[in-house]
Design a protein around this motif. Structure first.
Motif, PDB file in Angstrom:
ATOM      1  N   ALA A  29       0.828  -1.212   0.000  1.00 52.63           N
ATOM      2  CA  ALA A  29       0.000   0.000   0.000  1.00 52.63           C
ATOM      3  C   ALA A  29       0.859   1.257   0.000  1.00 52.63           C
ATOM      4  O   ALA A  29       0.342   2.355  -0.220  1.00 52.63           O
ATOM      5  CB  ALA A  29      -0.917   0.007   1.228  1.00 52.63           C
ATOM      6  N   ALA A  41      -6.994  -6.229  -0.762  1.00 50.89           N
ATOM      7  CA  ALA A  41      -6.901  -4.781  -0.605  1.00 50.89           C
ATOM      8  C   ALA A  41      -7.677  -4.064  -1.707  1.00 50.89           C
ATOM      9  O   ALA A  41      -8.402  -3.092  -1.449  1.00 50.89           O
ATOM     10  CB  ALA A  41      -5.443  -4.340  -0.611  1.00 50.89           C
ATOM     11  N   TYR A  45     -10.958  -1.708  -1.363  1.00 51.91           N
ATOM     12  CA  TYR A  45     -10.868  -0.342  -1.884  1.00 51.91           C
ATOM     13  C   TYR A  45     -12.003  -0.047  -2.861  1.00 51.91           C
ATOM     14  O   TYR A  45     -12.593   1.036  -2.848  1.00 51.91           O
ATOM     15  CB  TYR A  45      -9.511  -0.147  -2.548  1.00 51.91           C
ATOM     16  N   GLY A  48     -15.011   0.455  -0.879  1.00 46.61           N
ATOM     17  CA  GLY A  48     -14.863   1.745  -0.197  1.00 46.61           C
ATOM     18  C   GLY A  48     -15.133   2.915  -1.124  1.00 46.61           C
ATOM     19  O   GLY A  48     -15.791   3.898  -0.736  1.00 46.61           O
ATOM     20  N   TYR A  70     -14.453  -1.055   4.999  1.00 46.54           N
ATOM     21  CA  TYR A  70     -14.764  -0.308   3.773  1.00 46.54           C
ATOM     22  C   TYR A  70     -14.764   1.194   4.031  1.00 46.54           C
ATOM     23  O   TYR A  70     -14.365   1.973   3.162  1.00 46.54           O
ATOM     24  CB  TYR A  70     -16.117  -0.758   3.210  1.00 46.54           C
ATOM     25  N   HIS A  73     -11.246   2.351   3.881  1.00 49.96           N
ATOM     26  CA  HIS A  73     -10.763   2.455   2.503  1.00 49.96           C
ATOM     27  C   HIS A  73     -11.475   3.563   1.737  1.00 49.96           C
ATOM     28  O   HIS A  73     -10.905   4.124   0.792  1.00 49.96           O
ATOM     29  CB  HIS A  73     -10.923   1.111   1.787  1.00 49.96           C
ATOM     30  N   ASN A  76      -9.502   6.492   2.451  1.00 47.65           N
ATOM     31  CA  ASN A  76      -8.314   6.466   1.606  1.00 47.65           C
ATOM     32  C   ASN A  76      -8.616   7.059   0.229  1.00 47.65           C
ATOM     33  O   ASN A  76      -7.807   7.811  -0.332  1.00 47.65           O
ATOM     34  CB  ASN A  76      -7.809   5.035   1.443  1.00 47.65           C
ATOM     35  N   PHE A  84      -3.021   3.852  -2.382  1.00 51.05           N
ATOM     36  CA  PHE A  84      -3.376   3.415  -1.031  1.00 51.05           C
ATOM     37  C   PHE A  84      -2.573   4.182   0.017  1.00 51.05           C
ATOM     38  O   PHE A  84      -2.261   3.641   1.082  1.00 51.05           O
ATOM     39  CB  PHE A  84      -3.111   1.919  -0.887  1.00 51.05           C
ATOM     40  N   ILE A  87      -3.893   4.287   3.597  1.00 54.84           N
ATOM     41  CA  ILE A  87      -3.773   2.970   4.231  1.00 54.84           C
ATOM     42  C   ILE A  87      -2.344   2.756   4.717  1.00 54.84           C
ATOM     43  O   ILE A  87      -2.118   2.226   5.811  1.00 54.84           O
ATOM     44  CB  ILE A  87      -4.178   1.850   3.257  1.00 54.84           C
ATOM     45  N   ASP A 136      -2.124  -4.569   4.343  1.00 59.48           N
ATOM     46  CA  ASP A 136      -3.499  -4.081   4.382  1.00 59.48           C
ATOM     47  C   ASP A 136      -4.438  -5.177   4.875  1.00 59.48           C
ATOM     48  O   ASP A 136      -5.450  -5.487   4.238  1.00 59.48           O
ATOM     49  CB  ASP A 136      -3.922  -3.578   3.003  1.00 59.48           C
ATOM     50  N   THR A 421      -9.138   0.059  -9.512  1.00 61.21           N
ATOM     51  CA  THR A 421      -8.289   1.042  -8.838  1.00 61.21           C
ATOM     52  C   THR A 421      -7.490   1.850  -9.844  1.00 61.21           C
ATOM     53  O   THR A 421      -7.478   3.088  -9.812  1.00 61.21           O
ATOM     54  CB  THR A 421      -7.315   0.345  -7.865  1.00 61.21           C
TER      55      THR A 421
END
Length: 504
Positions: A29, A41, A45, A48, A70, A73, A76, A84, A87, A136, A421
């Motif tokens: 992260a 992770a 994410y 989240g 969540y 994240h 984050n 990340f 995190i 994470d 992501t």
């Protein structure tokens, strides 16, 4: 503010810096890594990020972890939508608390230099690739909280513990319960033991106050979550997906006490436990672990009832971690790694006996201990400074998807590999991935998504002994074109191929 300033001692600042530096290399992260390869992770994410777009976990996006993970994240994503970094900061602060509390515990019986050496040695021993994976982990929160609980059991007799400790531990239970409920085992032991002790000693008023304080801590975290899900009509999804499905549909495994012990006690070098010599070493380590606990209990200035409490917390937690967790993933045992402090205590006694006056030797060993993270943890080998980004499917596939105006993506029949992501997108369908859970509705929904052809891109992976069903392969061949075919490697135990398809 004054209390905070008083805590900013040279030693605490040093440990804080060490924590951020070590975690920079340990967790993927951190900014040291261009891509976070952890499927867990990335899944957390993606869910989240959904919160930022009005999508609730369970109701709108399915996953089987607790809602608080969540939210973390999601925070984050507020700081950085494509990385990340937040995190990484949290993990670094948790590591600081880990070594700070280990240092506090060991300093009760060891010299200051030796306690620091053993505290730093904890990092390479606990954060191994075998058990920490890419980082994470929900278990990181449990590790820190267990160390604080252990410290409080050593520092105070159970009948003299300040009320604030019960409130704090009530908060810890709630936080862990809503991150991953199987992590609350040590607190079940703690509160049940104290409850029985109060009844046996007729401390009824104290028992009432303990229950009240613990409830205050627990409800301060729990009520906002319940109110949120109740007000949005999602309470039934929360209880069905987080509790019912985990208890009835997640992997079930049986692990003997000895197997669980040596999985936790000797994870560093990754030897196969089926080898007779290595198994013998494991059992010797178990014996040493028990002896170390006995030695610590003899040396520690604790009330006898506190010693019994601490021993129960240690062994019940180790025994129950696999059973309650529901599967035999080795990272589950990361939450039990605080108990390595008993090994470290034994080592500290030896160091104090033979090297007490050799401070430069002790500081030299401390530096070597820190460098041990590059021996026991191999994550650095996947960083952008070691491998070329173009060798990563995250880089190649994100580059292709980002060139398109339509970035609609289906992550088909496996966990999130990070393309949500690194393309800056978020999932909009409930079953946006295929979790490690036996759930027919999830499989059927994913197939419906695929056959609806509403996604421009589909990513699918396979390995030896596992591939897509024939009708899925035929559908992809007919309606999608395979753009890229690249290799994936997850922690040396899962290698195979990952393909990117585009709609024809």
């Amino acid at each position: 503010m004054k209390t905070i300033m008083n805590r900013l001692t040279a030693k605490n600042i040093l440990m804080l810096v060490i924590s951020f530096v070590c975690m920079f290399f340990l967790t993927t992260a951190s900014p040291f890594y261009e891509f976070n390869r952890s499927v867990d992770a990335n899944t957390m994410y993606t869910v989240g990020k959904g919160l930022l777009h009005g999508l609730l976990p369970y109701k709108d996006l399915f996953d089987n972890r607790g809602p608080l993970i969540y939210l973390i994240h999601s925070l984050n994503a507020v700081f950085s939508y494509h990385s990340f970094t937040f995190i990484y900061v949290i993990e670094s602060l948790l590591l600081f608390l880990d070594i700070a509390y280990i240092n506090r515990i060991l300093s009760m019986k060891l010299s200051a230099r030796t306690a620091m050496l053993c505290s730093l040695l904890f990092i390479p021993l606990a954060f191994t690739s075998r058990i920490f994976y890419y980082g994470d982990l929900p278990e990181e929160y449990a590790m820190t909280f267990v160390l604080i609980l252990t410290y409080s059991c050593i520092q105070y007799n159970w009948f003299e513990m300040p009320r604030r400790y019960y409130i704090v531990n009530g908060c810890f239970v709630a936080i862990l319960f809503w991150i991953k409920y199987s992590l609350v085992i040590p607190w079940i032991v703690f509160f049940v033991y104290i409850g029985i002790a109060c009844l046996l000693t007729k401390r009824f008023k104290q028992l009432f106050m303990i229950i009240l304080d613990a409830l205050i801590g627990f409800l301060s975290v729990t009520l906002p979550i319940i109110i949120l899900y109740w007000s949005t009509g999602a309470l039934k999804f929360l209880f069905n997906d987080y509790f019912y499905l985990n208890l009835t549909h997640y992997h079930v495994q049986n692990a003997s006490l000895s197997y669980t012990l040596f999985k936790m006690e000797y994870p560093t070098f990754g030897f196969s436990h089926h080898l007779v010599i290595i198994r013998t070493i494991y059992y010797l380590m178990i014996a040493l672990f028990i002896c170390a606990i006995v030695r610590y209990m003899r040396e520690a200035k604790m009330h006898d009832s506190n010693k019994v409490l601490l021993v129960l917390i240690v062994f019940i937690d180790i025994l129950a971690t696999y059973e309650v967790g529901g599967a035999s993933f080795s990272y589950y045992l990361f939450a039990c790694e605080p108990f390595l402090l008993f090994y470290l205590f034994e080592l500290g006694l030896v160091v104090d006996k033979y090297l007490y006056n050799k401070k430069y030797v002790i500081w030299g060993l401390s530096v070597i201990a820190l460098l041990g993270i590059f021996v026991t943890n191999r994550n650095y080998r996947t960083s952008m400074y070691v491998t070329k980004p173009s060798h990563s499917y995250q880089y190649e596939y994100s580059k292709i998807i980002n060139k398109s105006k339509d970035k609609s993506l289906l992550n088909y029949r496996f966990l999130d590999v990070g393309l949500y992501t690194y393309t800056g997108t978020y999932a909009k369908d409930r079953f946006f991935i295929r979790n490690n859970i036996s759930y027919k509705k999830m499989d059927e929904s994913q197939r419906e998504y695929l056959h609806s052809m509403k996604y421009k891109f589909v990513v699918a992976k396979y390995r030896k002994g596992w591939k897509l069903f024939k009708k899925d392969r035929e559908f992809l061949a007919k309606h999608y074109k395979r753009l890229r075919h690249m290799r994936f490697d997850y922690k040396d135990h899962s290698q195979g191929w990952i393909d990117l398809y585009v709609r024809k």
